[in-house]
Design a protein around this motif. Structure first.
Motif, PDB file in Angstrom:
ATOM      1  N   GLN A 159       0.839  -1.203   0.000  1.00  0.00           N
ATOM      2  CA  GLN A 159       0.000   0.000   0.000  1.00  0.00           C
ATOM      3  C   GLN A 159       0.868   1.245   0.000  1.00  0.00           C
ATOM      4  O   GLN A 159       0.589   2.211  -0.722  1.00  0.00           O
ATOM      5  N   THR A 160       1.917   1.236   0.802  1.00  0.00           N
ATOM      6  CA  THR A 160       2.832   2.372   0.848  1.00  0.00           C
ATOM      7  C   THR A 160       3.425   2.640  -0.533  1.00  0.00           C
ATOM      8  O   THR A 160       3.459   3.783  -1.005  1.00  0.00           O
ATOM      9  N   VAL A 161       3.860   1.588  -1.193  1.00  0.00           N
ATOM     10  CA  VAL A 161       4.488   1.730  -2.504  1.00  0.00           C
ATOM     11  C   VAL A 161       3.481   2.162  -3.562  1.00  0.00           C
ATOM     12  O   VAL A 161       3.787   3.008  -4.416  1.00  0.00           O
ATOM     13  N   GLN A 162       2.265   1.606  -3.526  1.00  0.00           N
ATOM     14  CA  GLN A 162       1.299   1.998  -4.554  1.00  0.00           C
ATOM     15  C   GLN A 162       0.955   3.480  -4.456  1.00  0.00           C
ATOM     16  O   GLN A 162       0.674   4.134  -5.474  1.00  0.00           O
ATOM     17  N   SER A 163       1.018   4.049  -3.259  1.00  0.00           N
ATOM     18  CA  SER A 163       0.807   5.491  -3.113  1.00  0.00           C
ATOM     19  C   SER A 163       1.946   6.271  -3.746  1.00  0.00           C
ATOM     20  O   SER A 163       1.722   7.308  -4.386  1.00  0.00           O
ATOM     21  N   LEU A 164       3.170   5.788  -3.596  1.00  0.00           N
ATOM     22  CA  LEU A 164       4.309   6.429  -4.250  1.00  0.00           C
ATOM     23  C   LEU A 164       4.165   6.392  -5.768  1.00  0.00           C
ATOM     24  O   LEU A 164       4.626   7.295  -6.470  1.00  0.00           O
ATOM     25  N   LEU A 165       3.514   5.358  -6.275  1.00  0.00           N
ATOM     26  CA  LEU A 165       3.372   5.164  -7.717  1.00  0.00           C
ATOM     27  C   LEU A 165       2.143   5.865  -8.292  1.00  0.00           C
ATOM     28  O   LEU A 165       1.948   5.842  -9.509  1.00  0.00           O
ATOM     29  N   GLY A 166       1.318   6.456  -7.432  1.00  0.00           N
ATOM     30  CA  GLY A 166       0.200   7.248  -7.934  1.00  0.00           C
ATOM     31  C   GLY A 166      -1.171   6.894  -7.424  1.00  0.00           C
ATOM     32  O   GLY A 166      -2.124   7.664  -7.607  1.00  0.00           O
ATOM     33  N   ALA A 167      -1.350   5.725  -6.805  1.00  0.00           N
ATOM     34  CA  ALA A 167      -2.657   5.366  -6.270  1.00  0.00           C
ATOM     35  C   ALA A 167      -3.068   6.369  -5.193  1.00  0.00           C
ATOM     36  O   ALA A 167      -2.226   6.897  -4.471  1.00  0.00           O
ATOM     37  N   MET A 220      -7.223   1.298   3.346  1.00  0.00           N
ATOM     38  CA  MET A 220      -7.812   0.163   2.641  1.00  0.00           C
ATOM     39  C   MET A 220      -9.054   0.584   1.862  1.00  0.00           C
ATOM     40  O   MET A 220     -10.058  -0.116   1.817  1.00  0.00           O
ATOM     41  N   ASN A 221      -8.986   1.757   1.266  1.00  0.00           N
ATOM     42  CA  ASN A 221     -10.053   2.251   0.400  1.00  0.00           C
ATOM     43  C   ASN A 221      -9.402   2.975  -0.779  1.00  0.00           C
ATOM     44  O   ASN A 221      -9.630   4.159  -1.004  1.00  0.00           O
ATOM     45  N   PRO A 222      -8.576   2.244  -1.546  1.00  0.00           N
ATOM     46  CA  PRO A 222      -7.768   2.905  -2.576  1.00  0.00           C
ATOM     47  C   PRO A 222      -8.519   3.147  -3.876  1.00  0.00           C
ATOM     48  O   PRO A 222      -9.496   2.473  -4.210  1.00  0.00           O
ATOM     49  N   SER A 223      -8.023   4.119  -4.619  1.00  0.00           N
ATOM     50  CA  SER A 223      -8.409   4.324  -6.010  1.00  0.00           C
ATOM     51  C   SER A 223      -7.175   4.042  -6.849  1.00  0.00           C
ATOM     52  O   SER A 223      -6.160   4.727  -6.712  1.00  0.00           O
ATOM     53  N   PHE A 224      -7.254   3.058  -7.716  1.00  0.00           N
ATOM     54  CA  PHE A 224      -6.103   2.676  -8.530  1.00  0.00           C
ATOM     55  C   PHE A 224      -6.064   3.384  -9.880  1.00  0.00           C
ATOM     56  O   PHE A 224      -5.115   3.212 -10.638  1.00  0.00           O
ATOM     57  N   ALA A 225      -7.098   4.166 -10.176  1.00  0.00           N
ATOM     58  CA  ALA A 225      -7.175   4.799 -11.496  1.00  0.00           C
ATOM     59  C   ALA A 225      -6.007   5.731 -11.764  1.00  0.00           C
ATOM     60  O   ALA A 225      -5.638   5.961 -12.917  1.00  0.00           O
ATOM     61  N   GLN A 226      -5.408   6.291 -10.705  1.00  0.00           N
ATOM     62  CA  GLN A 226      -4.323   7.257 -10.863  1.00  0.00           C
ATOM     63  C   GLN A 226      -2.936   6.596 -10.841  1.00  0.00           C
ATOM     64  O   GLN A 226      -1.923   7.285 -10.952  1.00  0.00           O
ATOM     65  N   LEU A 227      -2.889   5.270 -10.672  1.00  0.00           N
ATOM     66  CA  LEU A 227      -1.601   4.574 -10.635  1.00  0.00           C
ATOM     67  C   LEU A 227      -1.165   4.314 -12.076  1.00  0.00           C
ATOM     68  O   LEU A 227      -1.644   3.389 -12.724  1.00  0.00           O
ATOM     69  N   THR A 228      -0.269   5.160 -12.556  1.00  0.00           N
ATOM     70  CA  THR A 228       0.147   5.086 -13.960  1.00  0.00           C
ATOM     71  C   THR A 228       1.578   4.596 -14.143  1.00  0.00           C
ATOM     72  O   THR A 228       1.974   4.273 -15.274  1.00  0.00           O
ATOM     73  N   LEU A 255      -0.034  11.551  -3.226  1.00  0.00           N
ATOM     74  CA  LEU A 255       1.168  11.374  -2.406  1.00  0.00           C
ATOM     75  C   LEU A 255       2.292  10.706  -3.199  1.00  0.00           C
ATOM     76  O   LEU A 255       3.258  10.226  -2.618  1.00  0.00           O
ATOM     77  N   SER A 256       2.186  10.711  -4.508  1.00  0.00           N
ATOM     78  CA  SER A 256       3.172  10.027  -5.339  1.00  0.00           C
ATOM     79  C   SER A 256       4.500  10.769  -5.349  1.00  0.00           C
ATOM     80  O   SER A 256       4.595  11.935  -4.960  1.00  0.00           O
ATOM     81  N   ASP A 257       5.520  10.068  -5.821  1.00  0.00           N
ATOM     82  CA  ASP A 257       6.859  10.635  -5.955  1.00  0.00           C
ATOM     83  C   ASP A 257       7.393  10.241  -7.328  1.00  0.00           C
ATOM     84  O   ASP A 257       7.673   9.063  -7.580  1.00  0.00           O
ATOM     85  N   LYS A 258       7.515  11.208  -8.208  1.00  0.00           N
ATOM     86  CA  LYS A 258       7.907  10.937  -9.586  1.00  0.00           C
ATOM     87  C   LYS A 258       9.350  10.447  -9.707  1.00  0.00           C
ATOM     88  O   LYS A 258       9.754   9.963 -10.776  1.00  0.00           O
TER      89      LYS A 258
END
Length: 304
Positions: free
Chosen positions: A137-145, A190-198, A158-161
C-alpha cells in the motif's frame, strides 16, 4: 550494471540513521549493495505490518546480489516501537510510511556514504520501490494510487515521480462493504483508487491468500492489476498465501505456506522485472515470463 548468474557478494549495513525531524522514533534503514559494479539502480523496500529493516532478506539480499542497492526503512508500526492500535499516533502511520520512503530518496547520499566502497557507484536516477502487504500500500501510493475519503472523494496525491517503477506483493484491494469492521476502523488506506496509478507496476498475488480484513477471496489482491492503468503485469503464485512462500524470512512465524521453491521463483521473477524496467534494452522480463509459461508454480498475465 552487471551480475553473474549466481550473483555477487553483498555488503549490508544497518542501522543507518536518516534525518526525520518530528518523527516519534528515529528513522533507521538497512542498506545492502553488491561489493562490485557501477551505475547501480536503487530499490526501496517497504516492509509489512510489524516488521523492520531486519526482515525480507530472501528478497533484499537476492536483489543486492544481482546488482541493486536495496534500502529498507523501519516504519513506525514495527513491533520494536510498540505502537498499538489504540495509540493516538497509529491513525497517521500509513501516511508517515510514505513520508519515510520519500525521506530515503531525499537522503540517498547518506545511505551511499554509509556503505564502505559504495561511494560513486549508485545511479540515483534509476529508482524502483517494492513492498509487501501494508508495504505494498505504501508503494502503490508512491506510484500514484490515491486513497478515497469517507465521502468517496479521491484523496491527496502522495506520489513521488522520482520512483520510476514498482512491485506490489500481496497488495490489498479496493474497500467497500466486504471490509471487516476492524479494517474499516483502523486502516483508512484500505479504500484505494487505482485509477491514478500510472507508473509501470508488477503485481504479485497468491491464489490462496484469504485476508482476515475482507470477506472477498484471493482475487482481492489482484485489484491493483485489474483497476490500474500502470500495473501491466500480474504474477499469480499457485498455492501461495499472504507470505508468498516465505518472503519475510525463512521459517518465520507469519509464514503459513512455507515454500523455498516458490520464494526462489519470486526472487528471479522480480529481479527480471526490475532489470527490464530500470535498465535500457534489458529483456530479462519477457524471458522470465516465457519461462514460467505452463509452470506448476504460477502464471504471468500481461495487459496488451
Amino acid at each position: 550494471m552487471r551480475s553473474t548468474p549466481d550473483g555477487t557478494a553483498v555488503v549490508s549495513v544497518a542501522p543507518v540513521r536518516l534525518s526525520a525531524p518530528g518523527r516519534a522514533y528515529p528513522l533507521e534503514v538497512r542498506v545492502s549493495a553488491p561489493v562490485t559494479g557501477s551505475d547501480l539502480p536503487v530499490v526501496l523496500f517497504s516492509h509489512g505490518n510489524g516488521w523492520s529493516l531486519d526482515g525480507y532478506a530472501p528478497l533484499a539480499a537476492f536483489w543486492a546480489s544481482r546488482g541493486f542497492v536495496v534500502v529498507q526503512p523501519t516504519h513506525l508500526d514495527s513491533r520494536r516501537n510498540g505502537i498499538t492500535f489504540d495509540d493516538p499516533l497509529f491513525p497517521t502511520i500509513w501516511t508517515q510510511r510514505i513520508e519515510d520512503m520519500k525521506r530515503v530518496v531525499d537522503q540517498l547520499d547518506v545511505a551511499e556514504a554509509a556503505v564502505p566502497g559504495l561511494a560513486g557507484r549508485v545511479d540515483r536516477g534509476r529508482i524502483a520501490a517494492a513492498g509487501h502487504s501494508w508495504g505494498a500500500q505504501t508503494v502503490q501510493s508512491l506510484l500514484g494510487a490515491r486513497v478515497l475519503t469517507a465521502d468517496g472523494e479521491v484523496g491527496e496525491d502522495l506520489s513521488d515521480k522520482r520512483v520510476a517503477t514498482g512491485i506490489l506483493l500481496a497488495a490489498t484491494g479496493v474497500g467497500g462493504a466486504h471490509l471487516h469492521p476492524f479494517a474499516k476502523a483502523n486502516f483508512p488506506f484500505m479504500n484505494p483508487s487505482f485509477a491514478q496509478l500510472t507508473a509501470p507496476t508488477l503485481v504479485v498475488a497468491g491464489d490462496h491468500d484469504q485476508s482476515r480484513m475482507s470477506s472477498r477471496g484471493p482475487d482481492w489482491f489482484t485489484d491493483a492489476y485489474t483497476l490500474s492503468p500502470g500495473a501491466t503485469d500480474l504474477v499469480t503464485l499457485f498455492g501461495a498465501e499472504h507470505a508468498l512462500g516465505g518472503i519475510p524470512g525463512y521459517e518465520v512465524a507469519e509464514t503459513t505456506d512455507e515454500s523455498p521453491e516458490r520464494v526462489a521463483v519470486l526472487q528471479r521473477l522480480t529481479t527480471a522485472y526490475l532489470r527490464t524496467q530500470l535498465l535500457p534494452a534489458d529483456e530479462s522480463w519477457p524471458a522470465a515470463r516465457s519461462a514460467l509459461s505452463g509452470s506448476a508454480i504460477g502464471r504471468v498475465e500481461t495487459k496488451e
